[in-house]
Design an enzyme around this catalytic site. Structure first.
Site: not given
Ligand code: GNR
Ligand code: NI
Length: 161
Positions: A36, A41, A83-84, A125-126, A129
């Site tokens: 995601g 980001q 998270c990236l 999660h997204e 952000h």
């Molecule tokens: O690549 C990602 N893997 C992930 C694994 C578990 C819960 C959320 C994520 S999102 C993350 C990529 C990312 O940081 N997206 O904002």
């Molecule tokens: Ni993330």
């Protein structure tokens, strides 16, 4: 205010510029092996998210413009998140196990989906952000500070003698 900030970042219309941005985001996400990515980001303060949860070779990109989350389940589930923006750090995070997502798709058409499992976790999660929230913000002060400390040590420009 926070509310007017959200308003400013809303996408008024899904046009070619937005589709180009979504294409770029998807490319960035695949290159980083993420599932995601939120526009912020890559430095673009717009309410746009791309995702691809497919494990196989066949790509299944998903696009969410101006996403809204409703009907969060009172039952929560736990996933190990990464998270990236917090590279190489992982933690178990509890979130509502299912939710509804209302959004505009790649073509600007309004959609509503029920999300569960990894989809529910990832979209939440997204969405975080978009509000400047990272998964480490849900951890205890101690766990969060341990991760931030590790990150500061793992900077690639750090010279280890
Ligand atoms: O690549 C990602 N893997 C992930 C694994 C578990 C819960 C959320 C994520 S999102 C993350 C990529 C990312 O940081 N997206 O904002
Ligand atoms: Ni993330």
């Amino acid at each position: 205010s926070a509310a007017s900030d959200v308003y400013k970042r809303q996408v008024i219309r899904v046009g070619n510029d937005e589709r180009k941005l979504m294409d770029d985001m998807l490319e960035t996400m695949y290159a980083a092996n993420g599932i995601g990515l939120a526009a912020i980001q890559i430095g673009v303060p717009k309410r746009i998210i791309v995702m691809d949860l497919s494990k196989d070779k066949e790509k299944k990109p998903m696009f969410f413009v101006n996403p809204e989350i409703n009907n969060k389940n009172k039952i929560h589930s736990i996933y190990e998140e990464g998270c990236l923006s917090v590279p190489n750090q992982f933690a178990e995070i509890e979130r509502p196990s299912t939710c509804e997502v209302k959004y505009l798709d790649y073509n600007g058409n309004q959609k509503i989906i029920k999300a569960e499992g990894l989809l529910a976790t990832c979209i939440q999660h997204e969405m975080d952000h978009l509000e400047g929230i990272l998964f480490i913000d849900y951890l205890s002060k101690l766990k969060k500070s341990m991760i931030l400390k590790k990150l500061s040590k793992n900077k690639p420009d750090r010279i280890v003698v």
